[in-house]
Design an enzyme around this catalytic site. Structure first.
Site, mmCIF file in Angstrom:
data_model
loop_
_atom_site.group_PDB
_atom_site.id
_atom_site.type_symbol
_atom_site.label_atom_id
_atom_site.label_comp_id
_atom_site.label_asym_id
_atom_site.label_seq_id
_atom_site.Cartn_x
_atom_site.Cartn_y
_atom_site.Cartn_z
ATOM 1 N N HIS A 273 35.934 32.937 33.795
ATOM 2 C CA HIS A 273 35.566 32.896 35.208
ATOM 3 C C HIS A 273 34.501 33.945 35.497
ATOM 4 O O HIS A 273 34.205 34.804 34.656
ATOM 5 C CB HIS A 273 36.785 33.077 36.114
ATOM 6 C CG HIS A 273 37.632 34.277 35.808
ATOM 7 N ND1 HIS A 273 38.405 34.398 34.658
ATOM 8 C CD2 HIS A 273 37.858 35.432 36.493
ATOM 9 C CE1 HIS A 273 39.050 35.541 34.661
ATOM 10 N NE2 HIS A 273 38.722 36.203 35.764
ATOM 11 N N ARG A 283 32.161 40.145 50.164
ATOM 12 C CA ARG A 283 33.380 39.445 49.764
ATOM 13 C C ARG A 283 34.400 40.480 49.308
ATOM 14 O O ARG A 283 34.061 41.435 48.605
ATOM 15 C CB ARG A 283 33.102 38.462 48.627
ATOM 16 C CG ARG A 283 34.324 37.703 48.127
ATOM 17 C CD ARG A 283 33.936 36.673 47.064
ATOM 18 N NE ARG A 283 35.088 35.925 46.602
ATOM 19 C CZ ARG A 283 35.840 36.266 45.557
ATOM 20 N NH1 ARG A 283 35.553 37.369 44.870
ATOM 21 N NH2 ARG A 283 36.882 35.544 45.202
#
Length: 335
Positions: A273, A283
């Site tokens: 990932h 974020r």
């Protein structure tokens, strides 16, 4: 790109990009050859209140990754933890370095840390656009800082850690049942005492198509459990395609790490990932990691016997000498 607020809260290297000084973006050369991620709703969803062992097995074998709903972690706790994290990240870079003392630590530019939580030295070509707090949950009682915000943060982390340990223990138990693991061995393959939390902030960045929040990697853990905000960025590799993981409120993301892959004899996947930056918004995410007990020897037909400490030492050596993690390949049985 919208105006970036509170530049002094960012590490100096990040600030320079915002003031127009071109720096190395931390672009992974291999990543430029991988196509852009696509949105996909096919990520498996499991219900903790009625856990289906067959669906869990499929998710572990085919994805190494799934969403968990009805997990029982209070929404207010998750929200308060994120709010406290935002508050702490808004402090100046220098004050964060002073605030986060042992056993907690503050890091930036890399997620490769020593066992004590210090960042491994990185070259300018390997900078990731991320900063974070590293918190070993079993050592929180040793934290002596009397800063009111940090005290509240610690209390929330203790409660959150107990919930995540509950979930991880139950999910690992179901995995062990599916794999028909030796009950005595499986008791040591995941230990609540090893759990730690990392809280991440990824800056908004106009170079979203050039720089990464975190480059392509696998986790070294048995299990990792992610609580993300509503800003997209996490991407997972599935059948050579990158999929965008949509933020869905009140869900947790479970991904399997290298230790789980080895424990399962490669039946389960340690999923690759990465995290992409957003040009408009910061974020935030909170991730819980858990590992085998200290001294627990992983027994596998695919790998020579090793402990997590052996694995961690090899990863750290590779990062220092090669600049990247090699991982399980170092322990593969020949042939």
């Amino acid at each position: 790109m919208s105006e970036v607020r509170n530049l002094k809260s960012y590490p100096p290297v990040f600030r320079q990009q915002y003031t127009g000084i071109q720096q190395n973006t931390g672009l992974d050369d291999t990543a430029t050859q991988i196509q852009e991620a696509v949105d996909d709703d096919a990520i498996p969803v499991l219900d903790f209140q009625c856990l289906n062992l067959g669906k869990l097995r499929e998710a572990c074998e085919d994805w190494g990754f799934f969403r968990l709903v009805n997990h029982g972690v209070p929404l207010t706790l998750m929200s308060q933890l994120r709010d406290h994290a935002r508050n702490l990240f808004s402090h100046t870079f220098e004050s964060k370095q002073e605030l986060f003392t042992k056993p907690m630590s503050y890091f930036w530019g890399t997620t490769a840390l020593t066992p004590t939580g210090a960042a491994l030295s990185i070259g300018s070509q390997n900078i990731n656009w991320v900063e974070g707090f590293n918190i070993p949950l079993s050592q929180l009682s040793q934290f002596q800082n009397e800063n009111e915000t940090l005290v509240s943060f610690r209390i929330l982390l203790e409660e959150y850690g107990s919930h995540l340990a509950r979930l991880a223990t139950a999910i690992f138990g179901a995995m062990a049942e599916n794999l028909h693991l030796d009950p005595e061995l499986s008791k040591t393959y995941m230990s609540e005492s090893t759990g730690f939390v990392r809280v991440y902030r990824y800056p908004q960045c106009s170079m979203e198509n050039e720089a990464w929040g975190i480059n392509v990697h696998t986790d070294s853990s048995v299990l990792s459990v992610l609580n993300q905000d509503q800003v997209a960025g996490l991407q997972v590799l599935k059948d050579d395609n990158w999929l965008q993981v949509k933020p869905i409120p009140d869900t947790l993301i479970f991904n399997l790490g290298d230790m789980m892959q080895a424990i399962s004899d490669d039946k389960y996947k340690s999923v690759k990932h990465r995290v992409k930056l957003n040009k408009e918004k910061e974020r935030f995410s909170i991730c819980y990691f858990v590992f085998p007990a200290e001294g627990s020897v992983i027994q596998s037909s695919k790998y020579r016997p090793f402990t997590y400490s052996d694995f961690q030492a090899q990863v750290q050596q590779d990062v220092k000498t090669l600049g990247f993690k090699v991982g399980l390949e170092r322990f593969k049985v020949a042939g």
